[in-house]
Enzyme design. Structure first.
Site: not given
Ligand code: ATP
Ligand code: MG
Length: 178
Positions: A46, A127
């Protein structure tokens, strides 16, 4: 009132049928790079527009109301080359600069900042995350694939069994129209 929260984000999802060929090429690139980290599951590919974090039901409704007012055309994007976020050890595939995409992300991020009462995010780097716990890439790899999006969604990160990452659940979506 319930204070339960969910971990949410606005995103463009790559799973629609019209992106199938490009998605296959992106999955191919991810397979090629797989030895350098932990590949993101194919179903999780995504483009995040705005990360929301923990959101309660009241803020969720307000975020949806803001999304109801979006005026954004369908997006025709193109992937560019791989990049690396050192702080998160994420290897990703970049998206070429696109004004409509940038405006959409800025609108959602500023709504998030206002509704969730937190500072606006820093620079938007569009990205697709390919690998987590990745080693830095030596040289960027180029992959130019078109991607077309006719809708934007709000997603919840739902944890899988311990140590098995997350799946994303689409809670609501909005059609992008000219
Ligand atoms: P996990 O963290 O359990 O490995 P994930 O990263 O796929 O799983 P989330 O952390 O819920 O799931 O993130 C969802 C989306 O938001 C992803 O695209 C992640 O890169 C982005 N994201 C997460 N934290 C941040 C942040 N602090 N700032 C910007 N984008 C973020
Ligand atoms: Mg994460």
């Amino acid at each position: 009132m319930s204070k339960e929260t969910r971990r949410l984000f606005f995103a463009l999802d790559l799973s629609d049928a019209h992106n199938a060929a490009s998605r296959d090429a992106i999955v191919g690139l991810k397979r090629q790079l797989a030895p350098q980290g932990r590949p993101v599951p194919d179903d999780n590919l995504h483009i995040t527009l705005a990360f929301l974090g923990e959101v309660d039901s009241k803020a969720y409704r307000r975020l949806c109301e803001t999304a109801d007012t979006l005026t954004c055309p369908p997006l025709s994007l193109i992937t560019t080359q791989t990049g690396y976020f050192p702080a998160q050890s994420i290897l990703w595939l970049g998206i070429a600069e696109n004004t409509a995409l940038r405006l959409l992300a800025e609108k959602l991020q500023s709504a998030a900042a206002e509704i969730l009462n937190r500072p606006a995010e820093h620079k938007f780097v569009p990205h697709i995350s390919l690998l987590r716990r990745a080693k830095p890439t030596e040289a960027p790899l180029t992959l130019q694939q078109p991607l077309h999006f006719q809708r934007v969604g709000i997603y919840a990160s739902v944890p899988l069994e311990e140590g098995h990452g997350v799946r994303y659940q689409c809670l609501n979506h909005w059609t992008l129209t000219d």
